[in-house]
Design a protein around this motif. Structure first.
Motif, PDB file in Angstrom:
ATOM      1  N   LEU A 206       0.626  -1.095   0.366  1.00  0.00           N
ATOM      2  CA  LEU A 206      -0.438   0.097   0.322  1.00  0.00           C
ATOM      3  C   LEU A 206       0.690   1.350   0.326  1.00  0.00           C
ATOM      4  CD1 LEU A 206      -3.058  -1.223   2.570  1.00  0.00           C
ATOM      5  CD2 LEU A 206      -2.996  -1.200   0.013  1.00  0.00           C
ATOM      6  N   CYS A 207       1.788   1.186  -0.141  1.00  0.00           N
ATOM      7  CA  CYS A 207       2.538   2.261  -0.649  1.00  0.00           C
ATOM      8  C   CYS A 207       2.879   2.988  -1.374  1.00  0.00           C
ATOM      9  CB  CYS A 207       4.386   1.619  -0.189  1.00  0.00           C
ATOM     10  SG  CYS A 207       4.899   0.760   0.431  1.00  0.00           S
ATOM     11  N   GLY A 208       2.394   4.562  -1.173  1.00  0.00           N
ATOM     12  CA  GLY A 208       2.601   5.744  -2.179  1.00  0.00           C
ATOM     13  C   GLY A 208       0.428   6.050  -2.610  1.00  0.00           C
ATOM     14  N   ILE A 209      -0.067   5.292  -1.732  1.00  0.00           N
ATOM     15  CA  ILE A 209      -2.214   5.128  -1.599  1.00  0.00           C
ATOM     16  C   ILE A 209      -1.975   7.280  -1.458  1.00  0.00           C
ATOM     17  CG2 ILE A 209      -2.245   3.347  -1.877  1.00  0.00           C
ATOM     18  CD1 ILE A 209      -3.506   3.699   1.321  1.00  0.00           C
ATOM     19  N   GLU A 210      -1.320   7.875  -0.909  1.00  0.00           N
ATOM     20  CA  GLU A 210      -1.108   9.313  -0.187  1.00  0.00           C
ATOM     21  C   GLU A 210      -1.546   9.643  -1.353  1.00  0.00           C
ATOM     22  OE1 GLU A 210       2.658   8.442   0.231  1.00  0.00           O
ATOM     23  OE2 GLU A 210       0.689   6.990   0.760  1.00  0.00           O
ATOM     24  N   MET A 211      -0.933   9.358  -2.214  1.00  0.00           N
ATOM     25  CA  MET A 211      -0.364   9.529  -4.125  1.00  0.00           C
ATOM     26  C   MET A 211      -1.305   9.682  -4.453  1.00  0.00           C
ATOM     27  SD  MET A 211       2.373  11.832  -3.545  1.00  0.00           S
ATOM     28  CE  MET A 211       3.286  11.606  -5.308  1.00  0.00           C
ATOM     29  N   VAL A 212      -2.608   9.148  -4.385  1.00  0.00           N
ATOM     30  CA  VAL A 212      -3.898   9.066  -5.528  1.00  0.00           C
ATOM     31  C   VAL A 212      -4.479   9.842  -5.302  1.00  0.00           C
ATOM     32  CG1 VAL A 212      -5.793   7.679  -6.501  1.00  0.00           C
ATOM     33  CG2 VAL A 212      -4.075   6.687  -5.301  1.00  0.00           C
ATOM     34  N   GLY A 213      -4.662  10.770  -7.126  1.00  0.00           N
ATOM     35  CA  GLY A 213      -5.380  11.822  -7.824  1.00  0.00           C
ATOM     36  C   GLY A 213      -6.899  11.591  -7.062  1.00  0.00           C
ATOM     37  N   THR A 214      -7.907  12.174  -7.371  1.00  0.00           N
ATOM     38  CA  THR A 214      -9.149  12.298  -7.191  1.00  0.00           C
ATOM     39  C   THR A 214      -9.378  11.807  -8.426  1.00  0.00           C
ATOM     40  OG1 THR A 214      -9.479  14.353  -6.142  1.00  0.00           O
ATOM     41  CG2 THR A 214     -11.377  13.460  -6.865  1.00  0.00           C
ATOM     42  N   SER A 215      -8.924  12.272  -9.513  1.00  0.00           N
ATOM     43  CA  SER A 215      -9.627  11.209 -10.893  1.00  0.00           C
ATOM     44  C   SER A 215      -9.192   9.991 -11.301  1.00  0.00           C
ATOM     45  CB  SER A 215      -8.245  12.167 -12.124  1.00  0.00           C
ATOM     46  OG  SER A 215      -7.568  11.520 -11.847  1.00  0.00           O
ATOM     47  N   GLN A 216      -8.121   8.867 -10.107  1.00  0.00           N
ATOM     48  CA  GLN A 216      -7.366   7.978 -10.046  1.00  0.00           C
ATOM     49  C   GLN A 216      -8.378   6.600  -9.079  1.00  0.00           C
ATOM     50  OE1 GLN A 216      -3.388   9.282  -9.250  1.00  0.00           O
ATOM     51  NE2 GLN A 216      -2.908   8.841 -11.370  1.00  0.00           N
ATOM     52  N   LEU A 217      -9.233   7.685  -8.789  1.00  0.00           N
ATOM     53  CA  LEU A 217     -10.228   6.145  -7.712  1.00  0.00           C
ATOM     54  C   LEU A 217     -10.700   4.765  -8.154  1.00  0.00           C
ATOM     55  CD1 LEU A 217     -12.544   9.080  -6.117  1.00  0.00           C
ATOM     56  CD2 LEU A 217     -10.401   8.366  -4.798  1.00  0.00           C
ATOM     57  N   LEU A 218     -10.667   5.439  -9.694  1.00  0.00           N
ATOM     58  CA  LEU A 218     -10.915   4.047 -10.287  1.00  0.00           C
ATOM     59  C   LEU A 218      -9.564   2.613 -10.628  1.00  0.00           C
ATOM     60  CD1 LEU A 218     -13.865   2.844 -11.315  1.00  0.00           C
ATOM     61  CD2 LEU A 218     -12.935   3.258 -13.681  1.00  0.00           C
ATOM     62  N   LEU A 219      -8.563   3.672 -10.260  1.00  0.00           N
ATOM     63  CA  LEU A 219      -7.606   2.452 -10.766  1.00  0.00           C
ATOM     64  C   LEU A 219      -6.582   1.748  -8.827  1.00  0.00           C
ATOM     65  CD1 LEU A 219      -4.726   2.728 -12.698  1.00  0.00           C
ATOM     66  CD2 LEU A 219      -3.768   3.961 -10.806  1.00  0.00           C
ATOM     67  N   LEU A 220      -7.291   2.435  -8.196  1.00  0.00           N
ATOM     68  CA  LEU A 220      -7.481   2.590  -6.813  1.00  0.00           C
ATOM     69  C   LEU A 220      -8.079   1.176  -6.382  1.00  0.00           C
ATOM     70  CD1 LEU A 220      -5.619   2.229  -4.027  1.00  0.00           C
ATOM     71  CD2 LEU A 220      -7.383   4.221  -3.819  1.00  0.00           C
ATOM     72  N   PHE A 221      -9.138   1.453  -6.377  1.00  0.00           N
ATOM     73  CA  PHE A 221      -9.844   0.356  -6.547  1.00  0.00           C
ATOM     74  C   PHE A 221     -10.280  -0.541  -7.428  1.00  0.00           C
ATOM     75  CE2 PHE A 221     -13.811  -1.866  -7.642  1.00  0.00           C
ATOM     76  CZ  PHE A 221     -15.099  -2.029  -7.107  1.00  0.00           C
ATOM     77  N   HIS A 222      -9.804  -0.806  -8.410  1.00  0.00           N
ATOM     78  CA  HIS A 222      -9.415  -2.706  -8.919  1.00  0.00           C
ATOM     79  C   HIS A 222      -7.609  -2.676  -8.215  1.00  0.00           C
ATOM     80  CE1 HIS A 222     -12.359  -1.918 -11.960  1.00  0.00           C
ATOM     81  NE2 HIS A 222     -11.882  -1.006 -12.600  1.00  0.00           N
ATOM     82  N   TYR A 223      -6.755  -2.014  -7.674  1.00  0.00           N
ATOM     83  CA  TYR A 223      -5.408  -2.510  -7.271  1.00  0.00           C
ATOM     84  C   TYR A 223      -6.603  -2.776  -6.179  1.00  0.00           C
ATOM     85  CZ  TYR A 223      -1.394  -2.605  -4.560  1.00  0.00           C
ATOM     86  OH  TYR A 223      -0.356  -2.495  -4.012  1.00  0.00           O
ATOM     87  N   LEU A 224      -7.299  -2.422  -5.767  1.00  0.00           N
ATOM     88  CA  LEU A 224      -7.042  -2.534  -3.877  1.00  0.00           C
ATOM     89  C   LEU A 224      -8.638  -4.406  -4.095  1.00  0.00           C
ATOM     90  CD1 LEU A 224      -9.142   0.378  -2.107  1.00  0.00           C
ATOM     91  CD2 LEU A 224      -6.546  -1.314  -1.430  1.00  0.00           C
ATOM     92  N   ARG A 225      -9.115  -3.624  -4.981  1.00  0.00           N
ATOM     93  CA  ARG A 225      -9.522  -5.635  -5.760  1.00  0.00           C
ATOM     94  C   ARG A 225      -8.969  -6.472  -5.687  1.00  0.00           C
ATOM     95  NH1 ARG A 225     -15.646  -6.172  -5.724  1.00  0.00           N
ATOM     96  NH2 ARG A 225     -14.808  -8.357  -5.747  1.00  0.00           N
ATOM     97  N   PHE A 226      -7.896  -6.130  -6.987  1.00  0.00           N
ATOM     98  CA  PHE A 226      -6.794  -7.062  -6.967  1.00  0.00           C
ATOM     99  C   PHE A 226      -6.137  -7.309  -5.377  1.00  0.00           C
ATOM    100  CE2 PHE A 226      -2.470  -7.620  -7.340  1.00  0.00           C
ATOM    101  CZ  PHE A 226      -2.246  -8.971  -8.594  1.00  0.00           C
ATOM    102  N   LEU A 227      -5.452  -6.997  -4.328  1.00  0.00           N
ATOM    103  CA  LEU A 227      -5.349  -7.273  -3.145  1.00  0.00           C
ATOM    104  C   LEU A 227      -6.207  -8.186  -2.710  1.00  0.00           C
ATOM    105  CD1 LEU A 227      -3.743  -3.520  -1.716  1.00  0.00           C
ATOM    106  CD2 LEU A 227      -2.222  -6.044  -3.184  1.00  0.00           C
ATOM    107  N   TYR A 228      -7.364  -7.942  -2.523  1.00  0.00           N
ATOM    108  CA  TYR A 228      -7.946  -8.145  -1.923  1.00  0.00           C
ATOM    109  C   TYR A 228      -8.494  -9.624  -2.601  1.00  0.00           C
ATOM    110  CZ  TYR A 228     -12.873 -10.214  -0.177  1.00  0.00           C
ATOM    111  OH  TYR A 228     -13.605 -11.374   0.837  1.00  0.00           O
ATOM    112  N   SER A 229      -8.160  -9.498  -3.334  1.00  0.00           N
ATOM    113  CA  SER A 229      -8.200 -11.041  -4.383  1.00  0.00           C
ATOM    114  C   SER A 229      -7.758 -11.963  -4.709  1.00  0.00           C
ATOM    115  CB  SER A 229      -8.818 -11.275  -6.028  1.00  0.00           C
ATOM    116  OG  SER A 229     -10.108 -11.133  -6.323  1.00  0.00           O
TER     117      SER A 229
END
Length: 677
Positions: A556-579
């Motif tokens: 999860l390093c660097g998630i504080e750098m995610v911009g507002t327009s990149q929420l979908l990117l963060l969502f898919h990454y977290l779903r990937f981690l969960y899976s």
């Protein structure tokens, strides 16, 4: 030659309405904007320094390209013109040995500061270079994105803010004393404003006058009347403010587009211009139907000054603000340029800010803030400046915000603004919450504290707030709490992403109704958490924020750098981690594919160099996580290199050299990119 009066009046009325609706805002919007900056300044006040909002935005104007200045007033020094008894640590004005508009600061007693005075034949003086070097050292950690312009420090690749340090002179200088009592044909400014101005004092900025060879005098300090100027601008009626805005639009979008005249004049010259007109021209009627006439009167006065190559400072008329700045040929060309607009004001319509104004049809616009009230319109355009200003707040001052909300009898708009300031500051608290590895009382206290502040964060950044909580539960290996949040976020992002990116109509009636409830809610905080994401594609505090200490996990390093327009990117990454953690092979492969698709689109469409490397970082972590699974890892590795090449091509297309890219990645600890390529 002045233009047809009837035509001017007809167009003036429509232009006035256009400026209110599309460019500047209504009187109420301007008033709310000023209130927000005043609250910020009051809350940011500390024992060692004060923060003073300055520039166009603090004046209530949010024009394209308008500046926002933060003046940091160092309280360690006190400056006076005359002796103050036996008080030590006091500096004194010496205008006798300085250029007009500047002063030297004489040291007569020992100073407790680390700066040593400079010895001259006229005595000891405080050098402006000492304060300049001190500030340069303070911002050394931002060196890759730091630019210095005169006395100001700015970060143009990061945010549109100029930072200037200053010290205060508590007595009105004798060189400007005539301003207090001089004859004013129009009666502006009023006696009350003059009296208030006199008690405000003035500021001294660490920059000296320039010699013929272009070097700045290290012992001079420039007089800054920013505090008084803010009072004067705040006294404008709305027509006067719109005329001032038209002058700034003319400067930024027309004059500065000329290759020869670019940077010949600055905004301060135009502020000085309208001050003189308001004080001297008693024949002007400042109402909507005379807006264009007043604008052309200002242009005519400016042309007169340019012909004589003299722009008098409003407070110290002996100070010619364009003395020896440019050649006679440049001023002659500028004079003819001004003649053109006096002959045909419609030249103004080529300015981008005027693109929706029509001469032929009634005013009708597609407004960006169509559904918002005056308070919302005031808050939304100033997110980055507010965030930077509030980074200067300490915890004890945050309690004063809460106290104001609960105990002070504030109007609703002020209470709402205080609540918004609290939510912005709540993000910094989230960054600072620590956690321990041992599950003891301290661990559970910090755990509950992060969850509480995380839930509050969803009222400021709805989409990111929920995803941050999901990441928190992942770092604590509490996947049963992570999954329902991801499910909720999935439903939220379907609507949220369309809303942020303005992708036309939303298919279902239910979703349309939900969107209307978002932006038409009677509650300010419910409306604003979605609108902030819509207007601000980028959260500027991300680049100065420390990593979340409670979300300490290699994945999860660097998630504080995610911009507002990149929420979908963060969502898919977290779903990937969960899976991955749940060992759902098919879901892992599915979300890895979505992560790749979203990353490619993000790199292709992203215009900000600080956000463009985020997709690559997520894919890099995906490769590391799948290292034990040969089949999935090889696919992820191929994706990583493909996306990496797109990223480097994108950065080259932005015009970055290799050295600049290395500096950029090193600043944000993404050196793996350099190693790989």
């Amino acid at each position: 030659m002045m233009q047809n009066t009837q035509d001017l009046e007809a167009y003036s009325n429509r232009l006035y309405q256009y400026m209110c609706d599309e460019v500047v805002g209504s009187e109420k919007t301007v008033s709310k904007t000023r209130l927000l900056y005043k609250l910020q300044d009051d809350i940011s006040n500390k024992k060692q320094y004060s923060v003073i909002s300055s520039g166009s935005k603090a004046e209530g104007l949010n024009l394209p390209g308008s500046d926002f200045d933060i003046m940091i007033l160092i309280k360690e020094y006190e400056v006076y013109e005359e002796e103050q008894g036996d008080r030590e640590g006091v500096l004194f004005l010496d205008t006798e040995h300085a250029a007009p508009g500047f002063t030297m600061l004489k040291v007569k007693h020992e100073l407790s500061s680390p700066f040593q005075p400079t010895e001259t034949i006229n005595g000891k003086y405080l050098s402006n270079r000492d304060l300049y070097d001190f500030l340069l050292d303070e911002f050394s950690f931002m060196e890759p994105v730091l630019e210095v312009h005169g006395p100001s420090f700015c970060f143009p690749k990061l945010m549109d803010i100029d930072i200037v340090t200053c010290i205060k002179c508590y007595t009105w200088p004798s060189v400007a004393r005539k301003w207090i009592s001089r004859f004013r044909p129009t009666g502006w400014p009023s006696d009350d404003i003059i009296s208030n101005s006199f008690s405000q004092g003035i500021l001294l900025v660490p920059v000296g006058s320039k010699s013929a060879c272009g070097e700045s005098n290290p012992l001079e300090w420039r007089f800054s009347f920013s505090l008084v100027e803010k009072l004067l601008v705040h006294s404008f009626n709305h027509c006067q403010l719109l005329c001032y805005s038209l002058l700034k639009i003319w400067l930024k979008e027309i004059l500065n587009e000329d290759n020869v005249l670019n940077k010949t004049l600055c905004s301060y010259h135009l502020k000085t211009l309208i001050f003189w007109i308001l004080e001297e021209d008693e024949n002007l009627e400042w109402n909507p139907q005379d807006l264009l006439h007043c604008f052309l009167v200002c242009i005519k006065r400016l042309r007169y000054w340019i012909v004589y190559e003299y722009i008098p400072n409003f407070f110290i008329p002996e100070h010619n603000m364009i003395d020896k700045k440019h050649t006679h040929g440049i001023y002659a060309y500028l004079s003819s340029f001004l003649n053109k607009i006096l002959e045909n004001w419609k030249i103004m319509l080529i300015a981008p800010s005027m693109c929706n104004f029509s001469l032929l049809t009634p005013v009708s616009f597609n407004r960006q803030f169509e559904c918002l009230n005056a308070l919302d319109k005031a808050v939304l355009p100033i997110g980055c400046s507010m965030i930077f200003n509030l980074n200067l707040i300490c915890d004890s001052q945050l309690y004063s915000v809460i106290y104001r909300i609960i105990h002070k009898r504030l109007p609703n708009s002020a209470r709402n603004l205080c609540a918004l300031i609290f939510l912005v500051e709540n993000k910094r608290i989230l960054n600072s919450v620590e956690t321990s590895n041992d599950k003891n009382k301290c661990y559970y206290y910090q755990y509950k504290r992060f969850v509480a502040h995380g839930l509050m964060n969803t009222f400021y950044r709805a989409g990111y707030g929920w995803l941050l909580l999901a990441a928190f539960f992942y770092s604590k290996q509490e996947y049963k709490h992570m999954f329902p949040i991801l499910e909720f976020s999935s439903n939220l992002l379907c609507l949220y992403t369309d809303f942020i990116q303005d992708r036309g109509s939303v298919p279902s009636f239910k979703e349309v109704s939900k969107m209307k409830r978002m932006i038409n809610s009677r509650y300010f905080l419910k409306r604003i958490k979605y609108e902030i994401a819509r207007i601000h594609q980028l959260d500027y505090d991300n680049f100065t924020a420390a990593p979340f200490q409670c979300v300490s996990h290699d994945h999860l390093c660097g998630i504080e750098m995610v911009g507002t327009s990149q929420l979908l990117l963060l969502f898919h990454y977290l779903r990937f981690l969960y899976s991955c953690q749940q060992e759902h092979r098919d879901e892992t492969q599915y979300h890895l594919g979505l992560l790749k698709t979203t990353s490619e689109r993000e790199i292709r469409e992203q215009k900000n160099i600080f956000l463009i490397s985020t997709p690559y970082g997520f894919l890099l972590k995906a490769v590391q996580l799948l290292s034990d699974n040969v089949e999935l890892a090889s696919g992820a590795l191929e994706m990583k290199y493909e996306v990496g090449k797109r990223l480097l091509n994108g950065l080259f297309n932005m015009g970055l050299e290799v050295e600049e890219m290395e500096s950029l990645f090193r600043t944000f600890e993404n050196t793996q990119m350099i190693t790989d390529y």
